[in-house]
Write a protein that holds these residues in place. Structure first.
Motif, short mmCIF file in Angstrom:
data_model
loop_
_atom_site.label_atom_id
_atom_site.label_comp_id
_atom_site.label_asym_id
_atom_site.label_seq_id
_atom_site.Cartn_x
_atom_site.Cartn_y
_atom_site.Cartn_z
N VAL A 51 0.94 -1.39 0.03
CA VAL A 51 -0.01 -0.04 -0.21
C VAL A 51 0.90 1.32 -0.08
CG1 VAL A 51 -1.85 1.29 1.58
CG2 VAL A 51 -1.82 -1.14 1.13
N ARG A 52 1.97 1.35 0.92
CA ARG A 52 2.80 2.48 0.86
C ARG A 52 3.33 2.52 -0.53
NH1 ARG A 52 4.41 0.30 5.92
NH2 ARG A 52 6.31 -0.61 5.22
N HIS A 53 3.79 1.64 -1.19
CA HIS A 53 4.36 1.60 -2.49
C HIS A 53 3.35 2.25 -3.62
CE1 HIS A 53 7.58 0.82 -5.39
NE2 HIS A 53 6.47 0.14 -6.22
N ILE A 54 2.28 1.69 -3.47
CA ILE A 54 1.35 2.14 -4.48
C ILE A 54 0.95 3.47 -4.31
CG2 ILE A 54 -1.31 1.80 -5.22
CD1 ILE A 54 -0.99 -1.14 -4.39
N SER A 55 0.58 3.99 -2.95
CA SER A 55 0.48 5.23 -2.75
C SER A 55 1.56 6.26 -3.13
CB SER A 55 0.36 5.50 -1.07
OG SER A 55 -0.75 4.76 -0.70
N LEU A 56 2.73 6.07 -3.04
CA LEU A 56 3.76 7.02 -3.21
C LEU A 56 4.07 6.95 -5.07
CD1 LEU A 56 6.71 5.93 -0.90
CD2 LEU A 56 5.84 8.06 -1.23
N PHE A 57 3.82 5.61 -5.72
CA PHE A 57 4.02 5.72 -7.26
C PHE A 57 2.86 5.78 -8.10
CE2 PHE A 57 8.02 4.10 -4.78
CZ PHE A 57 8.79 5.05 -5.45
N ALA A 58 1.77 5.62 -7.47
CA ALA A 58 0.49 5.49 -8.28
C ALA A 58 -0.45 6.44 -7.59
CB ALA A 58 -0.03 3.96 -8.47
N GLY A 59 -0.47 6.88 -6.49
CA GLY A 59 -1.26 7.84 -6.03
C GLY A 59 -2.24 7.11 -5.02
N SER A 60 -2.55 7.70 -3.89
CA SER A 60 -3.72 6.95 -2.96
C SER A 60 -4.93 6.63 -3.60
CB SER A 60 -3.74 7.87 -1.81
OG SER A 60 -4.32 9.17 -2.13
N SER A 61 -5.46 7.61 -4.66
CA SER A 61 -6.67 7.24 -5.30
C SER A 61 -6.67 6.11 -6.13
CB SER A 61 -7.00 8.67 -6.32
OG SER A 61 -6.02 8.65 -7.38
N ASN A 62 -5.50 5.47 -6.45
CA ASN A 62 -5.48 4.21 -7.30
C ASN A 62 -5.29 3.04 -6.23
OD1 ASN A 62 -5.71 5.39 -9.96
ND2 ASN A 62 -3.92 6.09 -9.56
N VAL A 205 -17.15 7.94 20.98
CA VAL A 205 -15.78 8.71 20.77
C VAL A 205 -15.20 8.22 19.47
CG1 VAL A 205 -13.33 8.47 21.65
CG2 VAL A 205 -15.29 8.03 23.09
N ARG A 206 -14.55 9.26 18.71
CA ARG A 206 -14.24 9.03 17.53
C ARG A 206 -12.78 9.45 17.27
NH1 ARG A 206 -13.89 12.78 13.27
NH2 ARG A 206 -14.11 12.04 11.13
N ALA A 207 -11.84 8.71 16.71
CA ALA A 207 -10.49 8.92 16.49
C ALA A 207 -9.94 8.62 15.05
CB ALA A 207 -9.68 8.08 17.85
N VAL A 208 -9.32 9.39 14.58
CA VAL A 208 -8.78 9.05 13.11
C VAL A 208 -7.47 9.20 13.21
CG1 VAL A 208 -8.88 10.24 10.95
CG2 VAL A 208 -10.87 10.59 12.26
N PHE A 209 -6.85 8.25 12.24
CA PHE A 209 -5.71 7.90 12.25
C PHE A 209 -5.24 7.86 10.74
CE2 PHE A 209 -6.76 6.06 16.29
CZ PHE A 209 -5.58 6.21 17.06
N LEU A 210 -4.12 8.74 10.35
CA LEU A 210 -3.85 8.93 9.00
C LEU A 210 -2.52 8.03 8.63
CD1 LEU A 210 -3.76 12.78 8.61
CD2 LEU A 210 -5.62 11.39 8.08
N SER A 211 -2.77 7.47 7.35
CA SER A 211 -1.72 6.69 7.18
C SER A 211 -0.29 7.56 6.93
CB SER A 211 -1.83 5.89 5.81
OG SER A 211 -0.90 5.22 5.26
N PRO A 212 0.82 7.04 7.23
CA PRO A 212 1.91 7.99 7.25
C PRO A 212 2.47 8.01 5.68
CG PRO A 212 2.57 5.78 7.51
CD PRO A 212 1.05 5.76 7.75
#
Length: 215
Positions: A51-62, A205-212
């Motif tokens: 997932v980290r690799h796809i996000s970096l090189f194809a974009g999180s939308s993909n 209670v709502r807690a949001v965590f963002l992928s790095p």
């Protein structure tokens, strides 16, 4: 799961499907080819790397569309596509299940070991509060892939509620059982935090965590 295929064949199929969408570096290639579909820790670490690799090189939308292709190519052997979860919490055993589920889901969103630990800690604290103060309730884990990859942890119960929210979150109050410390701890590690409660009306209670890794 394709039980008729060897784990090596599954890894090769996964790698081929990923290479059809993005360039795969040698390190990630080795990780994929060395994974065992029956080894949960290996699969979780591999999923996070992919997932980290796809996000970096194809974009999180993909991310989602590519993960779906990978699951199709491997017959769902690795279950890489992240899905929302709703878990009933009513005892210590359900707390353990919720924590484990959160870790697995976080890995599918590209969270590294440190970020996964934060998510697991939040789920554990919120689930424990449900058991201790309300008796039963639920933990909802909600996936978001756009515009940013994130995991939302939501705890809901119909317990006695909390009267002094500002004091608890501000550090001016702590119960004998540590309620304030747990909620403040979750707030401190989450990217976004919200608490709704009143006496006799239960607690949300709502807690949001963002992928790095984002693009």
């Amino acid at each position: 799961m394709l039980v008729s295929k060897s784990e090596g064949d599954l890894a090769q199929k996964l790698l081929a499907a990923l290479e059809a969408n993005v360039t795969v570096p040698a390190r990630l290639r080795q990780e994929i080819l060395g994974v065992s579909a029956s080894n949960r820790d290996q699969v979780e670490n591999m999923a996070a790397s992919i997932v980290r690799h796809i996000s970096l090189f194809a974009g999180s939308s993909n991310v989602l569309s590519i993960l779906m292709k990978l699951d199709v190519a491997t017959g769902g052997a690795f279950v890489l596509v992240p899905r929302d979860e709703k878990l009933r919490i009513d005892n210590e055993a359900s707390l353990v299940v919720a924590r484990r589920t959160a870790i697995t889901l976080a890995s599918k969103l590209g969270f590294g070991p440190v970020e996964r630990t934060k998510v697991a800690t939040a789920v554990s604290e919120l689930a424990r509060n449900i058991v201790m103060y309300a008796g039963s309730g639920e933990i909802r884990l909600t996936v978001s892939l756009t515009p940013r990859i994130s995991l939302t942890v939501e705890a809901r119960d119909n317990g006695p509620g909390i009267a002094n929210i500002e004091q608890i979150l501000g550090g001016g109050f702590r119960s004998n059982t540590g309620l304030g410390m747990g909620l403040r701890g979750v707030k401190s590690i989450a990217s976004d935090f919200a608490l709704q409660s009143s006496p006799g009306q239960g607690t949300r209670v709502r807690a949001v965590f963002l992928s790095p890794v984002q693009r």
